[in-house]
Design an enzyme around this catalytic site. Sequence first.
Site, PDB file in Angstrom:
ATOM      1  N   GLN A 117      -2.178   2.930  11.943  1.00  0.00           N
ATOM      2  CA  GLN A 117      -2.267   3.885  10.827  1.00  0.00           C
ATOM      3  C   GLN A 117      -3.096   3.245   9.712  1.00  0.00           C
ATOM      4  O   GLN A 117      -2.646   2.281   9.081  1.00  0.00           O
ATOM      5  CB  GLN A 117      -0.851   4.170  10.327  1.00  0.00           C
ATOM      6  CG  GLN A 117      -0.745   5.020   9.089  1.00  0.00           C
ATOM      7  CD  GLN A 117       0.577   4.800   8.369  1.00  0.00           C
ATOM      8  OE1 GLN A 117       1.218   3.759   8.530  1.00  0.00           O
ATOM      9  NE2 GLN A 117       0.998   5.750   7.566  1.00  0.00           N
ATOM     10  N   SER A 120      -3.162   2.699   3.908  1.00  0.00           N
ATOM     11  CA  SER A 120      -3.132   1.868   2.693  1.00  0.00           C
ATOM     12  C   SER A 120      -4.441   1.111   2.484  1.00  0.00           C
ATOM     13  O   SER A 120      -5.087   0.691   3.445  1.00  0.00           O
ATOM     14  CB  SER A 120      -2.008   0.847   2.768  1.00  0.00           C
ATOM     15  OG  SER A 120      -0.787   1.474   2.987  1.00  0.00           O
ATOM     16  N   GLU A 235       6.901   9.225   9.601  1.00  0.00           N
ATOM     17  CA  GLU A 235       7.074   7.772   9.497  1.00  0.00           C
ATOM     18  C   GLU A 235       8.462   7.448   8.953  1.00  0.00           C
ATOM     19  O   GLU A 235       9.162   6.572   9.453  1.00  0.00           O
ATOM     20  CB  GLU A 235       6.003   7.184   8.563  1.00  0.00           C
ATOM     21  CG  GLU A 235       6.152   5.678   8.363  1.00  0.00           C
ATOM     22  CD  GLU A 235       4.986   5.074   7.578  1.00  0.00           C
ATOM     23  OE1 GLU A 235       4.392   5.784   6.729  1.00  0.00           O
ATOM     24  OE2 GLU A 235       4.674   3.907   7.808  1.00  0.00           O
ATOM     25  N   GLU A 365      11.417   2.638  -4.295  1.00  0.00           N
ATOM     26  CA  GLU A 365      11.244   3.392  -5.554  1.00  0.00           C
ATOM     27  C   GLU A 365      10.597   4.752  -5.266  1.00  0.00           C
ATOM     28  O   GLU A 365      10.993   5.772  -5.834  1.00  0.00           O
ATOM     29  CB  GLU A 365      10.372   2.596  -6.551  1.00  0.00           C
ATOM     30  CG  GLU A 365      11.024   1.345  -7.114  1.00  0.00           C
ATOM     31  CD  GLU A 365      11.040   0.167  -6.124  1.00  0.00           C
ATOM     32  OE1 GLU A 365      10.269   0.207  -5.147  1.00  0.00           O
ATOM     33  OE2 GLU A 365      11.841  -0.763  -6.335  1.00  0.00           O
TER      34      GLU A 365
HETATM   35  C1  LIG Z   1       5.587  -4.588   7.103  1.00  0.00           C
HETATM   36  C2  LIG Z   1       4.637  -3.590   6.530  1.00  0.00           C
HETATM   37  C3  LIG Z   1       3.887  -2.798   7.380  1.00  0.00           C
HETATM   38  C4  LIG Z   1       2.994  -1.862   6.865  1.00  0.00           C
HETATM   39  N1  LIG Z   1       2.236  -1.141   7.753  1.00  0.00           N
HETATM   40  C5  LIG Z   1       1.303  -0.283   7.288  1.00  0.00           C
HETATM   41  C6  LIG Z   1       0.441   0.419   8.185  1.00  0.00           C
HETATM   42  O1  LIG Z   1       0.517   0.265   9.404  1.00  0.00           O
HETATM   43  N2  LIG Z   1      -0.490   1.248   7.663  1.00  0.00           N
HETATM   44  C7  LIG Z   1      -0.629   1.450   6.340  1.00  0.00           C
HETATM   45  O2  LIG Z   1      -1.478   2.249   5.960  1.00  0.00           O
HETATM   46  N3  LIG Z   1       0.164   0.796   5.442  1.00  0.00           N
HETATM   47  C8  LIG Z   1       1.123  -0.061   5.892  1.00  0.00           C
HETATM   48  N4  LIG Z   1       1.927  -0.754   5.002  1.00  0.00           N
HETATM   49  C9  LIG Z   1       1.673  -0.591   3.578  1.00  0.00           C
HETATM   50  C10 LIG Z   1       2.783   0.113   2.807  1.00  0.00           C
HETATM   51  O3  LIG Z   1       2.777   1.486   3.068  1.00  0.00           O
HETATM   52  C11 LIG Z   1       2.538  -0.197   1.315  1.00  0.00           C
HETATM   53  O4  LIG Z   1       2.723  -1.590   1.151  1.00  0.00           O
HETATM   54  C12 LIG Z   1       3.460   0.569   0.407  1.00  0.00           C
HETATM   55  O5  LIG Z   1       3.158   1.931   0.438  1.00  0.00           O
HETATM   56  C13 LIG Z   1       3.367   0.058  -1.042  1.00  0.00           C
HETATM   57  O6  LIG Z   1       2.062  -0.013  -1.485  1.00  0.00           O
HETATM   58  P1  LIG Z   1       1.508  -1.336  -2.191  1.00  0.00           P
HETATM   59  O7  LIG Z   1       1.837  -2.501  -1.309  1.00  0.00           O
HETATM   60  O8  LIG Z   1       0.079  -1.104  -2.540  1.00  0.00           O
HETATM   61  O9  LIG Z   1       2.384  -1.505  -3.526  1.00  0.00           O
HETATM   62  P2  LIG Z   1       2.180  -0.725  -4.904  1.00  0.00           P
HETATM   63  O10 LIG Z   1       1.962   0.726  -4.634  1.00  0.00           O
HETATM   64  O11 LIG Z   1       1.136  -1.430  -5.676  1.00  0.00           O
HETATM   65  O12 LIG Z   1       3.603  -0.883  -5.564  1.00  0.00           O
HETATM   66  C14 LIG Z   1       3.987  -2.076  -6.285  1.00  0.00           C
HETATM   67  C15 LIG Z   1       5.372  -1.829  -6.855  1.00  0.00           C
HETATM   68  O13 LIG Z   1       5.322  -0.745  -7.828  1.00  0.00           O
HETATM   69  C16 LIG Z   1       6.277   0.254  -7.481  1.00  0.00           C
HETATM   70  N5  LIG Z   1       5.729   1.595  -7.789  1.00  0.00           N
HETATM   71  C17 LIG Z   1       4.477   2.038  -7.535  1.00  0.00           C
HETATM   72  N6  LIG Z   1       4.353   3.329  -7.919  1.00  0.00           N
HETATM   73  C18 LIG Z   1       5.547   3.722  -8.398  1.00  0.00           C
HETATM   74  C19 LIG Z   1       6.055   4.946  -8.933  1.00  0.00           C
HETATM   75  N7  LIG Z   1       5.286   6.046  -9.020  1.00  0.00           N
HETATM   76  N8  LIG Z   1       7.360   4.999  -9.322  1.00  0.00           N
HETATM   77  C20 LIG Z   1       8.161   3.885  -9.220  1.00  0.00           C
HETATM   78  N9  LIG Z   1       7.730   2.690  -8.735  1.00  0.00           N
HETATM   79  C21 LIG Z   1       6.451   2.610  -8.321  1.00  0.00           C
HETATM   80  C22 LIG Z   1       6.493   0.112  -5.994  1.00  0.00           C
HETATM   81  O14 LIG Z   1       7.753   0.646  -5.607  1.00  0.00           O
HETATM   82  C23 LIG Z   1       6.412  -1.408  -5.816  1.00  0.00           C
HETATM   83  O15 LIG Z   1       7.642  -2.008  -6.123  1.00  0.00           O
HETATM   84  C24 LIG Z   1       2.836  -1.704   5.475  1.00  0.00           C
HETATM   85  C25 LIG Z   1       3.595  -2.506   4.607  1.00  0.00           C
HETATM   86  C26 LIG Z   1       4.474  -3.443   5.110  1.00  0.00           C
HETATM   87  C27 LIG Z   1       5.270  -4.285   4.163  1.00  0.00           C
END
Ligand SMILES: Cc1cc2nc3c(=O)[nH]c(=O)nc-3n(C[C@H](O)[C@H](O)[C@H](O)COP(=O)(O)OP(=O)(O)OC[C@H]3O[C@@H](n4cnc5c(N)ncnc54)[C@H](O)[C@@H]3O)c2cc1C
Length: 396
Positions: A117, A120, A235, A365
Amino acid sequence: VTGATLAQDQAKVMRNISQLFGDRDPSAERVQDILERQFDLGLAWVHFPIGQGGLGVSPSLQSTVDEIVKSHGIPATAEVNPIGYGMAAPTLLRHGRPEQVRDFLRPLFSCAHIWCQLFSEPGAGSDLASLATKAEWVGEHWKINGQKVWTTRAHVARYGLLLARTAPEQPKRRGITCFILDMHAPGVEVRPLRQMTGDAEFNEVSLTDVTVPDTHRLGELNEGWRVANTTLMNERVAIGGSTPPRGSGSIGLLLRVWREASSTNPTQRPVVARLWVEAESLRLMNLRSSQLRDAGVPGPSGSIGKLVTAELSQAIYSVAGTLLGPDAILLPEGYEDKSRGCTEHSVQWWVLRARANSIAGGTTEIMRNIIAERILGLPRSQHDSPLVPWRDLPKS
Ligand SMILES: Cc1cc2nc3c(=O)[nH]c(=O)nc-3n(C[C@H](O)[C@H](O)[C@H](O)COP(=O)(O)OP(=O)(O)OC[C@H]3O[C@@H](n4cnc5c(N)ncnc54)[C@H](O)[C@@H]3O)c2cc1C
């Protein structure tokens, strides 16, 4: 579904399971052949339509199929190809053209094609709709440029669900299109990212002038946000909607650790008992949700299972770590990358891996925001104006 219909459907499922194995010895057959037969008998996703891997019956009947197939020593597609099985397949079914459904579903289920997928990006996680990977129509095909991250299993994947921006002049949710990306296409570069478990289960993926035919566009042009929502809702159910047998999975592992350590740490008894009750409540809630669900989009209630599963698994493995004492800090299986094989993991591995559960598949969150806004009907949080073109929004 009435009781009589459910009983009839159950009988149909059991008949097809007997056909799946018959007098054959599964250990003498190729797993792929068995899985292809399982697909053809409608036992891949029992709630999918006939001819597309299903029988059009209640999804609650799938767990019976899965248990019997597992008892014959066949690895579950949901474990070998989790993104394909739980996310790409329902997305293809709902948004795919007939030829896409025909060409992609069967090899996805048989694990001939592993899926990933590509959603991100470094600047777009929780705020996925701000993604910047670009798809341009250059006469005969699409040209893709951009950078994806956290792409689970990209290193073994044959295809990926890709979100790309096709109309930067549109507001952010209106200018995205979904594509099926051939991970072997020139310009796709996959670099593994190591985690604290030692595994590299996810990757960064750069896309440089990658060519994608229009036949691999999934859904309408600029309607990718709708397609993505199907994937994301599935998902959450794939992560948090499972209905394993009572007392199995993470709570089963905790009980095993508890039995071995109870004489040295009796104070944890009520904590273990409370977690068992919570695990059972989650299992029953998921069982009820699966009976209400049809093929396609599960709806926002999948976020409840995802949220509770993440928090509960972290609580369970934290107690398991406490019970293990000093043994918790070393991985018996070592820190080399195990993500290419299907290895049984130690409790210590799960103690570390569970930390990711409140991030992967949408953070805790964000799940709370969805439950607040879309289930409880609380006022929506202040997002950026839905009318501002994506190209004029500030970028991170
Ligand atoms: C093990 C693992 C596998 C993954 N596999 C995939 C994959 O196969 N494909 C893919 O596309 N992605 C994948 N991901 C990515 C995952 O979907 C993202 O890490 C996740 O959506 C968070 O995005 P970010 O890491 O950019 O954090 P950010 O969005 O930058 O968030 C940082 C912090 O801010 C908080 N935050 C952000 N916005 C808000 C809001 N509006 N309200 C309250 N709090 C908020 C979040 O909760 C978090 O604590 C994977 C992640 C992990 C850990």
